[in-house]
Write a protein that holds these residues in place. Structure first.
Motif, short mmCIF file in Angstrom:
data_model
loop_
_atom_site.label_atom_id
_atom_site.label_comp_id
_atom_site.label_asym_id
_atom_site.label_seq_id
_atom_site.Cartn_x
_atom_site.Cartn_y
_atom_site.Cartn_z
N ARG A 7 -7.98 -25.37 -13.59
CA ARG A 7 -9.27 -25.35 -12.92
C ARG A 7 -9.07 -25.52 -11.43
O ARG A 7 -8.22 -26.28 -10.99
N GLY A 8 -9.90 -24.83 -10.65
CA GLY A 8 -9.80 -24.95 -9.21
C GLY A 8 -10.61 -23.89 -8.49
O GLY A 8 -11.42 -23.18 -9.09
N THR A 9 -10.34 -23.77 -7.20
CA THR A 9 -11.06 -22.84 -6.35
C THR A 9 -10.04 -22.08 -5.49
O THR A 9 -9.05 -22.66 -5.05
N TYR A 34 -6.51 -26.92 -6.59
CA TYR A 34 -6.50 -27.24 -8.01
C TYR A 34 -7.24 -28.56 -8.23
O TYR A 34 -6.95 -29.56 -7.56
N ASP A 35 -8.17 -28.60 -9.19
CA ASP A 35 -8.94 -29.80 -9.48
C ASP A 35 -8.13 -30.83 -10.25
O ASP A 35 -8.29 -32.04 -10.05
N ASP A 36 -7.25 -30.38 -11.15
CA ASP A 36 -6.59 -31.29 -12.09
C ASP A 36 -5.08 -31.35 -11.91
O ASP A 36 -4.37 -31.71 -12.83
N ASN A 51 -2.46 -30.93 -4.23
CA ASN A 51 -3.27 -30.07 -5.10
C ASN A 51 -3.73 -28.78 -4.42
O ASN A 51 -4.64 -28.13 -4.88
#
Length: 64
Positions: A7-9, A34-36, A51
């Motif tokens: 997950r991310g942008t 990256y979120d995680d 991240n």
């Protein structure tokens, strides 16, 4: 844009510049958040602490 398993942008900016009718330069700057993730590509040669990952790519186009 390539697909990823985490997950991310991701965003990117493109710059195209024509010097004349025969030579052009294309530049792409991209950044992925990256979120995680705490470490990206853990254990690999391209391991990144944090991240986010940034990339710059350039291409020179010659037309004849």
């Amino acid at each position: 844009i390539p697909s990823y398993a985490y997950r991310g942008t991701r965003f990117y900016a493109l710059i195209n510049y024509n010097f004349n009718k025969h030579i052009a330069v294309n530049v792409k700057y991209s950044q992925t958040f990256y979120d995680d993730k705490v470490v990206i590509n853990e254990g690999g040669l391209n391991e990144i602490e944090g991240n986010q990952k940034s990339e710059i790519r350039a291409q020179v186009v010659c037309k004849f």
